[in-house]
Write an enzyme that holds these catalytic residues in place. Structure first.
Site, PDB file in Angstrom:
ATOM      1  N   GLY A 185      -0.040   5.790   3.184  1.00 31.72           N
ATOM      2  CA  GLY A 185      -0.843   6.939   3.603  1.00 31.72           C
ATOM      3  C   GLY A 185      -1.986   6.578   4.523  1.00 31.72           C
ATOM      4  N   GLY A 218     -11.523   3.683  -0.013  1.00 32.61           N
ATOM      5  CA  GLY A 218     -12.410   4.452   0.857  1.00 32.61           C
ATOM      6  C   GLY A 218     -13.738   3.793   1.155  1.00 32.61           C
ATOM      7  CG  ASP A 261      -5.634   6.891  -1.272  1.00 33.18           C
ATOM      8  OD1 ASP A 261      -4.693   6.733  -0.448  1.00 33.18           O
ATOM      9  OD2 ASP A 261      -6.685   6.241  -1.210  1.00 33.18           O
ATOM     10  CG  ASP A 284      -0.216  -0.036   2.521  1.00 29.24           C
ATOM     11  OD1 ASP A 284       1.021   0.114   2.523  1.00 29.24           O
ATOM     12  OD2 ASP A 284      -0.872  -0.201   3.564  1.00 29.24           O
ATOM     13  CG  ASP A 286      -7.144  -5.732   1.542  1.00 32.09           C
ATOM     14  OD1 ASP A 286      -7.574  -5.684   2.702  1.00 32.09           O
ATOM     15  OD2 ASP A 286      -7.321  -4.803   0.722  1.00 32.09           O
TER      16      ASP A 286
END
Ligand SMILES: [Zn+2]
Lengths: 361, 372
Positions: A110, A237, A167, A107, A297
């Site tokens: 963030g 999100g 992001d 990832d 995941d």
């Protein structure tokens, strides 16, 4: 002649991702395929267990192979903290460091930062945070900045087959101008990430579709990302406590092939793999597969989940996926009282639980 | 069980033998000197059954200490299966011991006919009959007789006398039950030899039991099973072992337990000891360290029996040169295997740096790799 040589040379460049759809469901958007990555060929739909710090709950890489894990996920934030990027670089990447020869995904770092560090502050430049660690590279209490460029630089060193753009993360349930800002910023950051990417020939950046729960912003985000030259997409999100109704609708928005009865091009192109981040419950996975998602995941890898993915893949190949879904949902809800969102989401892709069951009996 | 001596060294008392003819596992034999694999609660610490297969596909003999398995007694009374089946180690040889060689138990709770066993739920008093009931339910391939081995290098003569009196009492009762037991007729019976650090008492005790139909003996009562055993002065142990061994017929299996340092184990082999346990590597793993000497059993034994190579002296000279503390920051960027050219899975596939990272991250895999 020269041109031809050039062409064939270009054709020889091995893409860092090659996605072949082997079979599609006759009714829903479900598909099964092979995602060829530099380190391994991954059968989709796939579920990727999380090995946060470069190991998985005391399980040896050999055992992971025996359990048929083809791709696992590493957390950039944790790995960057310990053992640190320097060590991973000297080891020659995470694959070598942890002796895992199959595919890896990392990832951006963030999300972890925003969720773990209360002090994280997001600006156009990147994610600003106060380093909580007392290691040699940063003093505790020192202000640090994770920029899109920095995130990719770190992920380039780690060397995973699939890496994530940085992001602009907002809480799923946030509404208003902040969501719009985050949506646009995420696209701007995507371009910065793609520009900073040092190894496009062996690592794939996946953009992350944002847009909160606003259908217009979601569509916009998906459209903007679909224009970029990338090999796959993530839908982000969506694991932050939104209602299931919103959840499936946001996924469906990105993948649907029919709108009010008319055939349409899905916003996220059909030929590229799609990854819904942070979705790990069995019912959610089955629904998302029906909607046309290929990657998941999960923090809790189990043999059951591995079996589930295998059954999904096999049923799509055998063209019995709708029947599989009906049977699965019946097991998950033995009373026959299906949650509304399950009924709605599946019927949006032509799997009508109650009707099919009545038809079957 | 049958124990056959194959070779005896001309230069030391060390010997190579074979343990065989196990009723439950007739096709399996083990070469001695042997290391019983230490287990806790029926598992090799940190190693699942799957991982064990990676370590070695060969059959192993495991030591099953009573403190962590006494709770299995109840379920096993109702079943015909023994402890080997119960803990999922059917294909392994099972050797039951009274105490745990890696966990010191509080002293001072034994009585004339009862030994205190410290388990998860606290202290259990076990007398000879209860002990033999447990063994009948466990049906181990080899098991120890009950005894009070609570002596060490500091024990008073009075404490030694107590240990001897109690242990002899338990020895006779256990042996009596053993001879009559249908369930244990195929299990090997191992006596516990007591006498603290008093050579004369040791010899007397040995004479007392040497003529009995036992399959082997443990030189017990040398220490409290703590990790500190590693630093024991071998010179104090040497006369005890030398004199005790002499009293028994040659074909009795000779066992010493506890986490002795590798050089002490080699010296004990030279004194003719045949069997040990793996509590030392376990202790090393627990402190996040790894052993770095070539450990192929055949190497050590051949060297020892045929031509006495001074391996042991090298070890002594550089004390602890065979152990590395992988939690140390100097291994953070050390991309070598733990031991160069070692053929074990851990060394073939992983680096010191990775294990250092796993230790610092408190990942479970660290101890799995170290224990392998
Ligand atoms: Zn090794």
């Amino acid at each position: 002649m020269v041109l031809e040589t050039d062409m064939s040379a270009k054709g020889c460049v091995k893409s860092a991702l090659n996605f072949t759809i082997l079979a599609e469901c006759r009714k829903s958007n479900a598909r099964t395929g092979i995602m060829k990555l530099p380190h391994f060929d991954v059968d989709t739909p796939v579920f990727m267990p999380v090995g946060t710090q470069g190991s998985m709950k005391g399980i040896l890489p050999e055992q992971l192979e025996e359990l048929d894990y083809q791709i696992i996920l590493g957390n950039t934030y944790h790995l960057g903290t310990r053992p640190g990027i320097d060590v991973i670089e000297k080891a020659g990447g995470l694959h070598k460091f942890m002796n895992w020869n199959r595919a890896l995904l990392t990832d951006s770092g963030g999300f972890q930062m925003v969720s773990l560090l209360k002090l994280a502050d997001i600006t156009e430049e990147g994610v600003k945070f106060i380093s909580p660690y007392n290691d040699m590279s940063s003093d505790p209490g020192k202000e640090c900045m994770l920029t899109p460029e920095h995130s990719i630089e770190i992920q380039n060193v780690i060397g995973a087959d699939i890496i994530m753009q940085l992001d602009d993360v907002v809480k799923t349930t946030t509404v208003g101008p902040r969501v719009e800002e985050a949506t646009h910023r995420t696209s701007r950051w995507l371009d910065r990430c793609l520009k900073a990417h040092a190894h496009p020939e062996r690592q794939n950046i996946f953009p992350i579709v944002q847009g909160g729960l606003d259908p217009n912003l979601r569509s916009l985000s998906a459209k903007m990302h679909a224009e970029r030259e990338v090999n796959g997409y993530a839908i982000g999100g969506l694991s932050g406590g939104e209602c299931k109704e919103d959840f499936w609708n946001m996924v469906h928005l990105c993948t649907k092939r029919k709108d009010e009865g008319k055939d349409v091009q899905p916003l996220l192109p059909k030929e590229k793999p799609r990854y819904v981040m942070g979705v790990g419950f069995a019912v959610d996975i089955v629904v998302c597969c029906a909607l046309g998602v290929d990657m998941f995941d999960c923090v809790f890898p189990t043999r059951t989940a591995m079996r589930l993915m295998k059954s999904i893949r096999e049923s799509i190949k055998a063209d019995t996926f709708p029947e599989f879904v009906v049977g699965f949902m019946k097991c998950a809800h033995p009373s026959g009282e299906y949650p509304k969102w399950v009924l709605d989401s599946l019927s949006a892709v032509n799997i009508h639980l109650q009707k099919e069951e009545a038809g079957a009996s | 069980m049958k124990f056959v001596i194959d070779t005896i060294s001309n230069s030391s008392l060390s010997r190579i033998g074979t343990l065989k003819n196990f009723h439950r596992l007739p096709q399996i034999s083990f070469e001695t000197p042997i290391l019983f694999m230490y287990s806790k609660g029926g598992c090799i610490p940190h190693l699942t059954h799957d991982v064990l297969q990676y370590v070695s596909k060969e059959y192993q003999a495991i030591q099953v200490p009573l403190p962590s398995t006494i709770s299995c007694h109840h379920p096993l009374t109702k079943s015909q299966e023994g402890i080997a089946d119960f803990i999922g180690m059917r294909e392994y040889l099972v050797y039951c011991s009274v105490q745990d060689p890696a966990i010191p138990s509080p002293a001072g709770y034994n009585t004339m006919d009862k030994v205190s066993i410290w388990c998860k739920s606290g202290k259990e008093h076990v007398d000879s009959d209860r002990y033999m009931d447990i063994m009948e339910a466990f049906k181990p391939d080899i098991y120890q007789c009950l005894g009070d081995g609570e002596t060490n290098v500091d024990s008073t003569n009075k404490r030694i006398q107590k240990s001897i009196k109690r242990s002899l009492h338990m020895f006779h009762r256990c042996l009596e039950r053993h001879k009559k037991s249908e369930a244990l007729k195929n299990s090997a019976f191992i006596a516990l030899l007591q006498g603290g650090y008093d050579v004369e008492e040791r010899v007397n005790y040995a004479k007392e039991i040497a003529g009995s139909p036992i399959d082997g003996f443990v030189i017990d009562g040398l220490h409290d099973n703590s990790p500190g055993v590693e630093f024991f002065d071998f010179d104090k142990v040497k006369p005890i072992v030398t004199e005790s061994v002499k009293e028994f017929p040659e074909d009795k299996l000779r066992i010493v337990h506890g986490c002795w340092s590798p050089e002490t184990v080699l010296k004990l082999v030279e004194l003719g000891i045949d069997a040990f346990d793996s509590s030392f590597p376990f202790a090393v793993t627990e402190r996040g360290a790894a052993l770095t000497f070539p450990y192929k059993a055949s190497d050590v034994c051949d060297a020892d029996v045929n031509h006495k190579v001074p391996v042991t002296e090298d070890f002594v000279k550089e004390e602890h040169s065979y152990e590395i503390n992988l939690g140390d920051s100097k291994y953070t960027e050390d991309f070598q295997p733990i031991l160069k050219d070692c053929q074990c899975l851990c060394c073939k596939k992983h680096t010191r740096a990775y294990i250092n990272h796993l230790l610092l991250s408190k990942e479970l895999l660290a101890r799995v790799l170290l224990m392998m």
